[in-house]
Motif scaffolding. Structure first.
Motif, PDB file in Angstrom:
ATOM      1  N   LEU A   1       0.832  -1.210   0.000  1.00 40.67           N
ATOM      2  CA  LEU A   1       0.000   0.000   0.000  1.00 40.67           C
ATOM      3  C   LEU A   1       0.867   1.262   0.000  1.00 40.67           C
ATOM      4  N   LEU A   2       1.960   1.244   0.749  1.00 41.34           N
ATOM      5  CA  LEU A   2       2.871   2.389   0.768  1.00 41.34           C
ATOM      6  C   LEU A   2       3.513   2.597  -0.600  1.00 41.34           C
ATOM      7  N   PHE A   3       3.936   1.484  -1.241  1.00 36.76           N
ATOM      8  CA  PHE A   3       4.583   1.605  -2.548  1.00 36.76           C
ATOM      9  C   PHE A   3       3.656   2.260  -3.572  1.00 36.76           C
ATOM     10  N   GLU A   4       2.389   1.851  -3.536  1.00 32.21           N
ATOM     11  CA  GLU A   4       1.455   2.320  -4.567  1.00 32.21           C
ATOM     12  C   GLU A   4       0.907   3.711  -4.273  1.00 32.21           C
ATOM     13  N   TYR A   5       0.499   3.944  -3.026  1.00 28.58           N
ATOM     14  CA  TYR A   5      -0.254   5.168  -2.733  1.00 28.58           C
ATOM     15  C   TYR A   5       0.580   6.279  -2.088  1.00 28.58           C
ATOM     16  N   VAL A   6       1.751   5.951  -1.551  1.00 25.60           N
ATOM     17  CA  VAL A   6       2.585   6.978  -0.925  1.00 25.60           C
ATOM     18  C   VAL A   6       3.808   7.281  -1.779  1.00 25.60           C
ATOM     19  N   PHE A   7       4.564   6.242  -2.148  1.00 23.01           N
ATOM     20  CA  PHE A   7       5.792   6.462  -2.921  1.00 23.01           C
ATOM     21  C   PHE A   7       5.540   6.534  -4.423  1.00 23.01           C
ATOM     22  N   GLY A   8       4.415   5.996  -4.879  1.00 23.03           N
ATOM     23  CA  GLY A   8       4.094   6.065  -6.302  1.00 23.03           C
ATOM     24  C   GLY A   8       4.922   5.139  -7.169  1.00 23.03           C
ATOM     25  N   PHE A   9       5.438   4.038  -6.616  1.00 22.86           N
ATOM     26  CA  PHE A   9       6.200   3.084  -7.408  1.00 22.86           C
ATOM     27  C   PHE A   9       5.252   2.327  -8.337  1.00 22.86           C
ATOM     28  N   ALA A  10       5.755   1.984  -9.515  1.00 23.88           N
ATOM     29  CA  ALA A  10       4.919   1.317 -10.516  1.00 23.88           C
ATOM     30  C   ALA A  10       4.705  -0.159 -10.215  1.00 23.88           C
ATOM     31  N   GLY A  11       5.510  -0.735  -9.383  1.00 25.40           N
ATOM     32  CA  GLY A  11       5.404  -2.156  -9.065  1.00 25.40           C
ATOM     33  C   GLY A  11       6.637  -2.598  -8.321  1.00 25.40           C
ATOM     34  N   SER A  12       6.933  -3.899  -8.421  1.00 26.04           N
ATOM     35  CA  SER A  12       8.086  -4.450  -7.711  1.00 26.04           C
ATOM     36  C   SER A  12       8.832  -5.410  -8.619  1.00 26.04           C
ATOM     37  N   ASP A  13      10.096  -5.585  -8.322  1.00 29.56           N
ATOM     38  CA  ASP A  13      10.916  -6.554  -9.024  1.00 29.56           C
ATOM     39  C   ASP A  13      10.413  -7.968  -8.710  1.00 29.56           C
ATOM     40  N   PRO A  14      10.486  -8.894  -9.674  1.00 30.11           N
ATOM     41  CA  PRO A  14      10.011 -10.256  -9.398  1.00 30.11           C
ATOM     42  C   PRO A  14      10.726 -10.925  -8.225  1.00 30.11           C
ATOM     43  N   GLY A  15      11.963 -10.528  -7.952  1.00 31.45           N
ATOM     44  CA  GLY A  15      12.697 -11.130  -6.845  1.00 31.45           C
ATOM     45  C   GLY A  15      12.422 -10.489  -5.503  1.00 31.45           C
ATOM     46  N   PHE A  16      11.655  -9.400  -5.483  1.00 32.48           N
ATOM     47  CA  PHE A  16      11.421  -8.678  -4.226  1.00 32.48           C
ATOM     48  C   PHE A  16      10.734  -9.527  -3.162  1.00 32.48           C
ATOM     49  N   PRO A  17       9.636 -10.254  -3.456  1.00 29.69           N
ATOM     50  CA  PRO A  17       8.985 -11.040  -2.393  1.00 29.69           C
ATOM     51  C   PRO A  17       9.922 -12.062  -1.749  1.00 29.69           C
ATOM     52  N   LEU A  18      10.767 -12.712  -2.559  1.00 29.52           N
ATOM     53  CA  LEU A  18      11.681 -13.716  -2.018  1.00 29.52           C
ATOM     54  C   LEU A  18      12.720 -13.065  -1.105  1.00 29.52           C
ATOM     55  N   PHE A  19      13.332 -11.975  -1.567  1.00 23.65           N
ATOM     56  CA  PHE A  19      14.342 -11.308  -0.752  1.00 23.65           C
ATOM     57  C   PHE A  19      13.725 -10.815   0.557  1.00 23.65           C
ATOM     58  N   ALA A  20      12.559 -10.193   0.460  1.00 22.06           N
ATOM     59  CA  ALA A  20      11.896  -9.687   1.662  1.00 22.06           C
ATOM     60  C   ALA A  20      11.563 -10.833   2.610  1.00 22.06           C
ATOM     61  N   PHE A  21      11.102 -11.953   2.071  1.00 21.98           N
ATOM     62  CA  PHE A  21      10.747 -13.105   2.901  1.00 21.98           C
ATOM     63  C   PHE A  21      11.962 -13.638   3.655  1.00 21.98           C
TER      64      PHE A  21
END
Length: 786
Positions: free
Chosen positions: A642-662
């Motif tokens: 929600l922060l990425f989309e509505y606060v920072f205005g990022f267009a999306g995430s890298d495909p590897g982001f969920p794995l790294f974050a996990f």
């Protein structure tokens, strides 16, 4: 750690041996540490496994196409149209660029040369837009395997050459993107570390309320970073370990953040023991004996979690595992060997003055400052009196500066205690303040209705998980990859807006020679794909050709074009056709990332669960802890989306982001549960599970909260690099760590402990009585294990 071993490490003689060995090793590894950026591999094509289709194409083209070729564009633009003088300037620029080192033999394709070649029927791209406002030069750079290090200087030379009065010029294509990527990682080995250390220093000053104590964890963190990065360099240089800019950035952040966490835990336990033992060496032996197992379990969990990344198909992800595991291992050793030695060398004064000793410290501080000023004046007076005398004067000035700095810290310590009204020094026999601190009050509040607390907390975290439906990890276009607008992005946008294709972005099709015409014909109906170029022969009856992709190289549109192209050529019977190229690399990276997530996430959970079972010697408690950490991860990622989309205005995430974050959130998040639950188990033997849980929360609450804040702040520093992936990873990990420390560990886990009591140790019988906690017992003063 056995108390005997702990005592040896911090003995009256061995502490000095430890210090000397650490200094020698640091000096040796610091030399290699500075070279780490020189062995980085930031080429996306080298990250893919050999089974990827684009890698197979690259292997087949290895004799015909140099994998080190870097197609590059110089884009010119003028509102209202480029003039004849502008076009003439482009021709002159092209001739000058041709002579630069690294430009391949075919030279620079200019608009005039492209027009002449097209007139003769050659398949060349159009270099001037229909409206005449945009045109570009095309050429290929090749610096061998040193491309990543050489491209910034080459880009600077090209920008010095290419210019038009009143217009704009941008470096684009692969070359421009590589130059911008290098700029994004510029200063990663200095600026990023300095910012991180500054943040940690500020937080340690607030946490310790000591003007001196913060120096020791910071010094140890710097030592750990030098040794870890030096060791990683040697492995990358001699053992083929893959290191890129992202893994180096994360390595430094992880070493400093985790190292500070370990230091906070050890120093907190050392403070406790100093109140019980008059001899500081004995106090440290007990502190290490009590704290080292939890720190070891924490470090092992993170290291093993990182090593799980080694099974990834993506070489960049697989390399990140051992890189960070090495960092954690080195950090653990430094913090349980060097830091204890430094603490006992310094003695109690590092925490502050004795009660009633402020006046003495003020005089001491002023004396240091005066001495520093005098020595500085002597050093200044010796300037210009010959090289030897001047060198001696410089040494005197440095000693004077250190003396003055120490004097300022002495006065600062007195000021801190005066302002806060808190006596920082843990004097022998003084009371333990955590027994009546804020976390003791939190524990008592939870103890009245623990089931209601954990049910409510779980519900709120599940609600936060709903944000996961807004997480778009399908990938980022080149424009959306950075948090600021780089030169190559501006050039790419001009090409797109004025109807020109980026001729550096092509698919490369390899096929049997006999079927080449049929394969080329099968691509005619693929939307967004240019006409196939000339078919060129390879060996063993194979041929290849290219076609321009009319989309940004890493966009979802380009991925769709590649998928459609593959589907078309694979339908040609007997052709054995394969599709590769820049956009194909990005697509195969996404495919590998999805596969890695499905394989590595369950593996990390399994490994962490086994470690917890061995540490706590129970089954139910580890299962509950794993569940809370997974819930925390979901909540952190949901809020982050929600922060990425509505606060920072990022267009999306890298495909590897969920794995790294996990991996980071599970490995680091479970740390705080380990710190808490090992203390709960320790206290349970004397006080029972429920009372032990309250004691553990009161004793560890402050230090774990401080550790969480420090680690969260260090990961947020990743946002100082202009990369969306690292900014998102920093935000998600920081948010997850804060959820773990402030809610999951302090509220949810404690509530579960108080509700279930001795059952959490199933199948062991650690708490056989499992007596419920009465209201009087909950409010009674808390006593810890001695």
């Amino acid at each position: 750690m056995q108390r005997r071993i702990a005592g040896v490490l911090t003995g009256r003689v061995t502490k000095w041996i430890v210090l000397v060995v650490a200094l020698v090793l640091t000096g040796f590894m610091a030399f290699y540490s500075t070279k780490l950026t020189s062995v980085q591999n930031n080429e996306a094509s080298s990250w893919l496994p050999g089974s990827a289709e684009s890698t197979e194409v690259l292997d087949e083209l290895s004799q015909a196409v140099d994998p080190n070729d870097i197609p590059t564009l110089v884009v010119y633009h003028r509102d209202g149209g480029l003039t004849d003088d502008d076009l003439a300037a482009m021709e002159a620029d092209g001739a000058e660029i041709t002579d630069l080192d690294g430009v391949t033999e075919q030279g620079v394709l200019t608009p005039t040369a492209a027009e002449a070649a097209a007139a003769q029927g050659a398949p060349v791209p159009t270099l001037v837009s229909d409206d005449g406002e945009v045109a570009y030069l095309y050429f290929v750079l090749n610096f061998g395997t040193n491309g990543w290090n050489a491209i910034p200087d080459a880009a600077e030379e090209i920008r010095d050459i290419a210019a038009i009065d009143g217009g704009e010029v941008h470096l684009a294509g692969y070359g421009g993107q590589a130059a911008d990527s290098a700029a994004a990682f510029e200063g990663i080995d200095t600026t990023l570390i300095m910012i991180t250390l500054l943040v940690v220093v500020v937080l340690l000053l607030v946490t310790y309320r000591s003007a001196y104590l913060w120096l020791l964890p910071i010094l140890c963190a710097v030592v750990a970073n030098f040794i870890a990065t030096g060791l990683v360099y040697l492995l990358a240089k001699n053992a083929g370990l893959t290191v890129n800019g992202q893994s180096q950035a994360i390595l430094s952040i992880l070493v400093i953040g985790a190292g500070t966490d370990y230091a906070l835990l050890l120093v907190a336990r050392y403070r406790e023991e100093l109140r019980r033992h008059e001899d500081r060496h004995e106090a440290m032996a007990y502190a290490l004996h009590r704290a080292a197992p939890a720190i070891l379990a924490s470090a092992a969990t993170v290291a093993v979690g990182m090593l799980c990344l080694s099974v990834a198909e993506l070489n960049s992800t697989a390399g990140l595992g051992p890189v960070n595991a090495i960092g954690i291992g080195v950090t653990f050793l430094v913090m349980v060997v060097l830091l204890p030695a430094l603490l006992v060398i310094c003695g109690r004064w590092v925490f502050g003055p004795q009660r009633g000793g402020h006046r003495t410290w003020v005089l001491l501080g002023l004396g240091h400052i005066v001495t520093g000023v005098v020595l500085g004046g002597i050093g200044y007076a010796l300037r210009g009196l010959g090289r030897t005398i001047e060198a001696f004067g410089l040494l005197v000035s440095v000693v004077g500066g250190l003396s003055a700095f120490l004097g300022v810290l002495v006065l600062l310590q007195v000021a801190i205690e005066h302002w806060t009204k808190v006596h920082s020094r843990p004097d022998f026999g003084s009371p333990e303040p955590t027994a009546t601190g804020p976390w003791a009050r939190v524990g008592r509040a939870i103890s009245h209705r623990p089931r209601r607390v954990w049910v409510t907390t779980t519900g709120l975290l599940l609600l936060a998980c709903l944000g996961l439906f807004r997480l778009d990890a399908s990938g980022l276009s080149t424009e959306d990859t950075y948090t600021k607008e780089f030169d190559s992005i501006k050039g790419q946008r001009l090409l797109t807006e004025h109807g020109l294709s980026d001729s550096s972005n092509t698919i490369q099709v390899v096929t049997d020679t006999a079927s080449a015409a049929d394969v080329a014909a099968s691509l005619e109906d693929v939307d967004g794909l240019g006409a196939p170029g000339e078919v060129r022969p390879l060996s063993d009856g194979r041929s290849w050709f290219e076609a321009t992709v009319d989309a940004d190289i890493s966009s979802s549109t380009a991925a769709d074009i590649v998928e459609a192209s593959r589907e078309a050529v694979h339908d040609v019977d007997g052709a054995d056709a394969l599709v590769g190229g820049g956009s194909a690399f990005y697509l195969d990276t996404k495919i590998a990332s999805v596969r890695d997530s499905w394989v590595i996430m369950p593996l990390v959970l399994t490994v962490v669960l086994l470690i917890l079972i061995g540490l706590l010697r129970a089954v139910l408690a580890p299962l509950l802890l794993i569940g809370t950490v997974v819930l925390s991860f979901g909540a952190a990622l949901g809020i982050s989306a929600l922060l990425f989309e509505y606060v920072f205005g990022f267009a999306g995430s890298d495909p590897g982001f969920p794995l790294f974050a996990f991996v980071f959130l599970v490995a680091l998040g479970i740390d705080y549960n380990i710190f808490l639950m090992t203390r709960v188990r320790e206290e349970t033997e004397a006080h029972g599970t429920r009372k032990g849980s309250l004691i553990a929360l009161a004793s560890t609450g402050g230090v774990i909260t401080s550790a969480g804040i420090v680690l969260a702040a260090t990961f947020l520093v990743l946002g100082s690099l202009p990369l969306v992936f690292l900014a998102e990873l920093g935000v998600a990990v920081a948010l997850g760590v804060m959820l773990d420390t402030m809610i999951v560990r302090s509220v949810l886990v404690t509530a579960l402990n108080l509700d279930l009591g001795g059952k959490i140790w199933w199948p062991s019988r650690l708490d056989r009585e499992d007596a419920p906690l009465t209201a009087a017992e909950a409010e009674a003063p808390l006593e810890t294990v001695h």
